[in-house]
Design an enzyme around this catalytic site. Sequence first.
Site, PDB file in Angstrom:
ATOM      1  N   THR A 261       0.858  -1.195   0.000  1.00  0.00           N
ATOM      2  CA  THR A 261       0.000   0.000   0.000  1.00  0.00           C
ATOM      3  C   THR A 261       0.893   1.243   0.000  1.00  0.00           C
ATOM      4  O   THR A 261       1.908   1.287   0.694  1.00  0.00           O
ATOM      5  CB  THR A 261      -0.934   0.012   1.224  1.00  0.00           C
ATOM      6  OG1 THR A 261      -1.758  -1.155   1.164  1.00  0.00           O
ATOM      7  CG2 THR A 261      -1.844   1.232   1.230  1.00  0.00           C
TER       8      THR A 261
ATOM      9  N   PHE B  24       1.183   5.157   0.848  1.00  0.00           N
ATOM     10  CA  PHE B  24       0.600   6.193   1.715  1.00  0.00           C
ATOM     11  C   PHE B  24       1.224   7.545   1.360  1.00  0.00           C
ATOM     12  O   PHE B  24       2.412   7.615   1.025  1.00  0.00           O
ATOM     13  CB  PHE B  24       0.915   5.900   3.181  1.00  0.00           C
ATOM     14  CG  PHE B  24       0.281   4.633   3.712  1.00  0.00           C
ATOM     15  CD1 PHE B  24      -0.890   4.677   4.460  1.00  0.00           C
ATOM     16  CD2 PHE B  24       0.856   3.403   3.485  1.00  0.00           C
ATOM     17  CE1 PHE B  24      -1.478   3.519   4.954  1.00  0.00           C
ATOM     18  CE2 PHE B  24       0.281   2.228   3.975  1.00  0.00           C
ATOM     19  CZ  PHE B  24      -0.888   2.293   4.714  1.00  0.00           C
TER      20      PHE B  24
END
Length: 435
Positions: free
Chosen positions: A303, A305
């Site tokens: 992921t 960010f």
Amino acid sequence: MQALSTSTTTNLKSLVRPAPAPSRLGCRVVRCAFRPDSVYFPNCVGHCRADWQSSCAILSSKVLSLEQPAEKGGGADHVAAVNGHRAAVDLNLVPIETKDSPASSVPAPVPQPPKALSISDLTPAPMHGSQLRVAYQGVPGAYSEAAAGKAYPNCEAVPCDQFEAAFQAVELWIADRAVLPVENSLGGSIHRNYDLLLRHRLHIVGEVQMPVHHCLLALPGSRLERLSRVISHPQALSQCEHTITRIAPQATREAVDDTAGAAEYIATNRLRDTAAIASARAAELYGLQVLADGVQDDCGNVTRFLMLAREPIIPRTDRPFKTSIVFAHNGGEGTGVLFKVLSAFAFRNISLTKIESRPHRNRPIRLVDDGNVGTAKHFEYMFYVDFEASMAEVRAQNALAEVQEYTSFLRVLGSYPMDMTPWSPSPPTSGGDGD
Ligand SMILES: O=C(O)C(=O)C[C@]1(C(=O)O)C=C[C@@H](O)C=C1
């Protein structure tokens, strides 16, 4: 710590110190066409403070790149200096919605989320001393909390119940930074945060990429075959979809606000038939058992960010930088606009790392009366582009100047160091990687 909620940040507005405004001396006050409630100063840089800061960052970066070699030992956030000149690229073109944010596209959670923190439990940021406060969405044990720790080691992580609350926490000086997910290698983009980036005036000051290793958690003594329900953040559910179908086909899935919140909910309510997809740290924090380890559908589950701040950083050229922009164009300006925009980067050898389109909320549909064939309707979009160059580079400045010619509005969301940390997929374990 309980999570900060949007309503509590709204109540705090009257208590927090407002951001200082740029000097108005010698400027003519004009209403902005896109924001009739705002004023800007035609001879100054920018229509409002955030525009002004973005413009200043570009101007300052030009000064840096022309006049002096970049300083050594980067990484820290530097506040852009004001140089009082008009930006070569005018970034004051984005309409901002003033209405309250619409309901999230995420389905309403079935279990109640953890109770929101009362704002009186938080000390406003200006008083908090030297430790950086970093807002994230979720409760302790969420991946976003880990990302905040990776982005800002030794920070104080501030949990927020919604993405919007994390934006507001920074805007209202409750936190110094926010760290929020924008895309996942399996689940795709987190659209809500793209929309919020446009609605709020924070600047992207960095990025971190985190391998996400999911576990299936339940109360001690629970059994996989007895599960009737799996709850988690929608992204986590989608990242584990095939694995859960394989190991617990009888279980229904339900979306909640965050992974660790799902674990906490099971522990608090002693739910024997329910499991959560969350981190191993969440299992420890909430006293749950790991029923299956590594339940993501692919071991390369990562992921990305973004780190957000009230102030932009001064772009540099001594390390790889990425720049994020958002633009839209007028339908009437002819075809091929997107092609022209992309070619402005291609001709300068600037790689694009991401392109995302979102509905243009202020002008969702364009009507085209195409001769005798009736009225056609086109959807209108905002385009988000990330490219691999620093705004301190002349080629990036020229590319944006060209992009501005083709677009009806353009905003630089930030120019920031790329996350270059080496990454390896999490090792395959009992639950996942079965496909
Ligand atoms: O729920 C969490 O733990 C989060 O930090 C949110 C989130 C997300 O929104 O994508 C972050 C990382 C993972 O991709 C799964 C969920």
